[in-house]
Design a protein around this motif. Structure first.
Motif, PDB file in Angstrom:
ATOM      1  N   THR A 144       0.739  -1.209   0.104  1.00  0.00           N
ATOM      2  CA  THR A 144      -0.031  -0.204  -0.077  1.00  0.00           C
ATOM      3  C   THR A 144       0.933   1.238   0.083  1.00  0.00           C
ATOM      4  O   THR A 144       0.451   2.266  -0.512  1.00  0.00           O
ATOM      5  N   THR A 145       1.814   1.324   0.645  1.00  0.00           N
ATOM      6  CA  THR A 145       2.793   2.513   0.607  1.00  0.00           C
ATOM      7  C   THR A 145       3.618   2.589  -0.789  1.00  0.00           C
ATOM      8  O   THR A 145       3.733   3.592  -0.962  1.00  0.00           O
ATOM      9  N   LEU A 146       3.650   1.498  -1.095  1.00  0.00           N
ATOM     10  CA  LEU A 146       4.465   1.435  -2.588  1.00  0.00           C
ATOM     11  C   LEU A 146       3.355   2.239  -3.771  1.00  0.00           C
ATOM     12  O   LEU A 146       3.588   2.987  -4.428  1.00  0.00           O
ATOM     13  N   LYS A 147       2.170   1.814  -3.338  1.00  0.00           N
ATOM     14  CA  LYS A 147       1.206   2.460  -4.313  1.00  0.00           C
ATOM     15  C   LYS A 147       1.096   4.044  -3.981  1.00  0.00           C
ATOM     16  O   LYS A 147       0.829   4.882  -5.031  1.00  0.00           O
ATOM     17  N   VAL A 148       1.140   4.478  -2.776  1.00  0.00           N
ATOM     18  CA  VAL A 148       1.174   5.956  -2.457  1.00  0.00           C
ATOM     19  C   VAL A 148       2.469   6.587  -3.266  1.00  0.00           C
ATOM     20  O   VAL A 148       2.557   7.550  -3.930  1.00  0.00           O
ATOM     21  N   ALA A 149       3.590   5.709  -3.263  1.00  0.00           N
ATOM     22  CA  ALA A 149       4.836   6.441  -3.962  1.00  0.00           C
ATOM     23  C   ALA A 149       4.721   6.435  -5.283  1.00  0.00           C
ATOM     24  O   ALA A 149       5.206   7.186  -6.112  1.00  0.00           O
ATOM     25  N   ASN A 150       3.807   5.422  -5.879  1.00  0.00           N
ATOM     26  CA  ASN A 150       3.429   5.485  -7.577  1.00  0.00           C
ATOM     27  C   ASN A 150       2.166   6.257  -7.905  1.00  0.00           C
ATOM     28  O   ASN A 150       1.784   6.145  -8.778  1.00  0.00           O
ATOM     29  N   LYS A 194      13.909  -7.189  -2.484  1.00  0.00           N
ATOM     30  CA  LYS A 194      12.800  -7.592  -3.564  1.00  0.00           C
ATOM     31  C   LYS A 194      12.152  -6.383  -4.059  1.00  0.00           C
ATOM     32  O   LYS A 194      11.559  -6.266  -5.029  1.00  0.00           O
ATOM     33  N   LEU A 195      12.760  -5.212  -3.811  1.00  0.00           N
ATOM     34  CA  LEU A 195      12.165  -4.007  -4.144  1.00  0.00           C
ATOM     35  C   LEU A 195      12.945  -3.478  -5.496  1.00  0.00           C
ATOM     36  O   LEU A 195      14.150  -3.654  -5.667  1.00  0.00           O
ATOM     37  N   ARG A 196      11.943  -2.989  -6.413  1.00  0.00           N
ATOM     38  CA  ARG A 196      12.514  -2.434  -7.707  1.00  0.00           C
ATOM     39  C   ARG A 196      11.809  -1.621  -8.321  1.00  0.00           C
ATOM     40  O   ARG A 196      10.740  -1.220  -7.685  1.00  0.00           O
ATOM     41  N   ARG A 197      12.219  -1.117  -9.462  1.00  0.00           N
ATOM     42  CA  ARG A 197      11.388  -0.113 -10.113  1.00  0.00           C
ATOM     43  C   ARG A 197      11.084  -0.667 -11.645  1.00  0.00           C
ATOM     44  O   ARG A 197      12.033  -1.064 -12.041  1.00  0.00           O
ATOM     45  N   CYS A 198       9.935  -0.342 -11.952  1.00  0.00           N
ATOM     46  CA  CYS A 198       9.575  -1.057 -13.256  1.00  0.00           C
ATOM     47  C   CYS A 198      10.421  -0.523 -14.419  1.00  0.00           C
ATOM     48  O   CYS A 198      10.488   0.733 -14.505  1.00  0.00           O
ATOM     49  N   ARG A 199      10.810  -1.048 -15.328  1.00  0.00           N
ATOM     50  CA  ARG A 199      11.575  -0.932 -16.549  1.00  0.00           C
ATOM     51  C   ARG A 199      11.170  -0.402 -17.586  1.00  0.00           C
ATOM     52  O   ARG A 199      11.728  -0.231 -18.556  1.00  0.00           O
ATOM     53  N   LEU A 200       9.909  -0.476 -17.804  1.00  0.00           N
ATOM     54  CA  LEU A 200       9.071  -0.231 -18.801  1.00  0.00           C
ATOM     55  C   LEU A 200       9.231   1.206 -19.018  1.00  0.00           C
ATOM     56  O   LEU A 200       8.807   2.047 -17.981  1.00  0.00           O
ATOM     57  N   GLY A 247       8.457   5.052 -19.164  1.00  0.00           N
ATOM     58  CA  GLY A 247       7.535   5.826 -18.633  1.00  0.00           C
ATOM     59  C   GLY A 247       6.644   5.426 -17.715  1.00  0.00           C
ATOM     60  O   GLY A 247       6.031   5.964 -17.262  1.00  0.00           O
ATOM     61  N   CYS A 248       7.277   4.234 -17.157  1.00  0.00           N
ATOM     62  CA  CYS A 248       6.422   3.556 -16.029  1.00  0.00           C
ATOM     63  C   CYS A 248       7.347   3.963 -14.574  1.00  0.00           C
ATOM     64  O   CYS A 248       7.144   5.061 -13.777  1.00  0.00           O
ATOM     65  N   GLY A 249       8.175   3.142 -14.109  1.00  0.00           N
ATOM     66  CA  GLY A 249       9.218   3.461 -12.994  1.00  0.00           C
ATOM     67  C   GLY A 249       8.415   3.164 -11.754  1.00  0.00           C
ATOM     68  O   GLY A 249       8.962   3.584 -10.838  1.00  0.00           O
ATOM     69  N   ASN A 250       7.411   2.658 -11.756  1.00  0.00           N
ATOM     70  CA  ASN A 250       6.636   2.227 -10.373  1.00  0.00           C
ATOM     71  C   ASN A 250       7.702   1.323  -9.544  1.00  0.00           C
ATOM     72  O   ASN A 250       8.285   0.589  -9.907  1.00  0.00           O
ATOM     73  N   PHE A 251       7.447   1.665  -8.342  1.00  0.00           N
ATOM     74  CA  PHE A 251       8.014   0.885  -7.145  1.00  0.00           C
ATOM     75  C   PHE A 251       7.236  -0.448  -7.102  1.00  0.00           C
ATOM     76  O   PHE A 251       5.984  -0.395  -7.017  1.00  0.00           O
ATOM     77  N   PHE A 252       7.735  -1.586  -6.820  1.00  0.00           N
ATOM     78  CA  PHE A 252       7.241  -2.765  -6.683  1.00  0.00           C
ATOM     79  C   PHE A 252       7.967  -3.776  -5.988  1.00  0.00           C
ATOM     80  O   PHE A 252       9.266  -3.790  -5.967  1.00  0.00           O
TER      81      PHE A 252
END
Length: 251
Positions: free
Chosen positions: A46-52, A194-200, A202-207
């Motif tokens: 849920t915190t990562l969703k806030v970051a994203n 396990k923390l990553r940032r999406c490599r797509l 234009g995305c860069g979301n934490f997950f």
């Protein structure tokens, strides 16, 4: 708007008064131990969703704000009021508060990704200060032939009394996201690794990246659609390169 319950007639509150009312309800419930603690993975995701949040919709923002107020319990009257305040305060106000929290967690998350030891050294004091507002109650129980524990959030403590500078951001949101940051920085847990940032692009979301069911390498993309889109882009790039090489040979 929040409709408060009184011994006589309900009182309708709006604006800052509504914020105060919802904070009072929240603090009363947490101090009574009635807000069950989310699991570690729930508070982190849920915190990562806030970051994203920058990539999220207005409905995403409303849901996140509501989740931090009341968590995942059933619809009691308090939660109906929480839903009211989320809808009535306006999405811009909600996004402003969540954006403040997003900015507060983004730098620690970036550092956890590349320099976890530095992250622990740099943000330990800040995270501890936020985290100290949370208390937990442990209730022992015997079930399933074994002794277990049920945790509930007791309070974002008495850091500020109702009607005396109480803040949903400072007293509710930041303490909860600090719990997630502490779990991610904990070197005895796997979350930070396990923390990553999406490599797509234009995305860069934490997950949090997990190995597949066959124990393969964790995906560098935050979702299956993004993984498929990345494959499509790579295929298009390969085709473009092939056509460019073919054209160059025929010049």
């Amino acid at each position: 708007m929040v409709i408060t319950r009184t011994a006589t007639n309900p009182v309708v509150l709006t604006g800052p008064e509504a914020r105060t009312a919802i904070a009072e309800h929240h603090f009363a419930l947490v101090k009574a131990g009635k807000l069950g603690a989310p699991s570690e993975i729930e508070i982190i995701t849920t915190t990562l969703k806030v970051a994203n949040l920058a990539n999220g919709s207005d409905e995403d923002a409303r849901f996140l704000y509501w989740w931090f107020l009341v968590g995942r319990r059933g619809k009691k009257w308090f939660e109906i009021d929480a839903d009211n305040i989320v809808r009535r305060l306006g999405i811009e106000s909600i996004r402003t508060e969540l954006a403040f929290v997003r900015d507060a967690v983004s730098q620690p998350l970036e550092l956890i990704l590349c320099k976890p030891r530095t992250a622990r050294l740099r943000f330990a004091t800040t995270v501890t200060g936020w985290l100290e507002r949370l208390e937990f109650r442990s209730v022992k129980r015997f079930a399933g032939n074994t002794v277990g524990e049920k945790f509930s959030i007791v309070s974002p403590t008495t850091a500020s009394a109702p009607n005396d500078g109480q803040s949903i951001v400072v007293d509710i949101l930041l303490p909860l996201v600090a719990w997630a940051l502490a779990l991610l920085m904990d070197k005895n847990r796997e979350y930070g690794r396990k923390l990553r940032r999406c490599r797509l692009p234009g995305c860069g979301n934490f997950f949090l990246s997990e190995s597949d069911s066959f124990g393969g390498r964790p995906s560098p993309y935050c979702s299956n659609p993004h993984m498929q889109e990345a494959r499509r882009l790579k295929q298009n790039q390969r085709q473009h390169n092939y056509r460019a090489r073919t054209a160059a040979r025929h010049k």
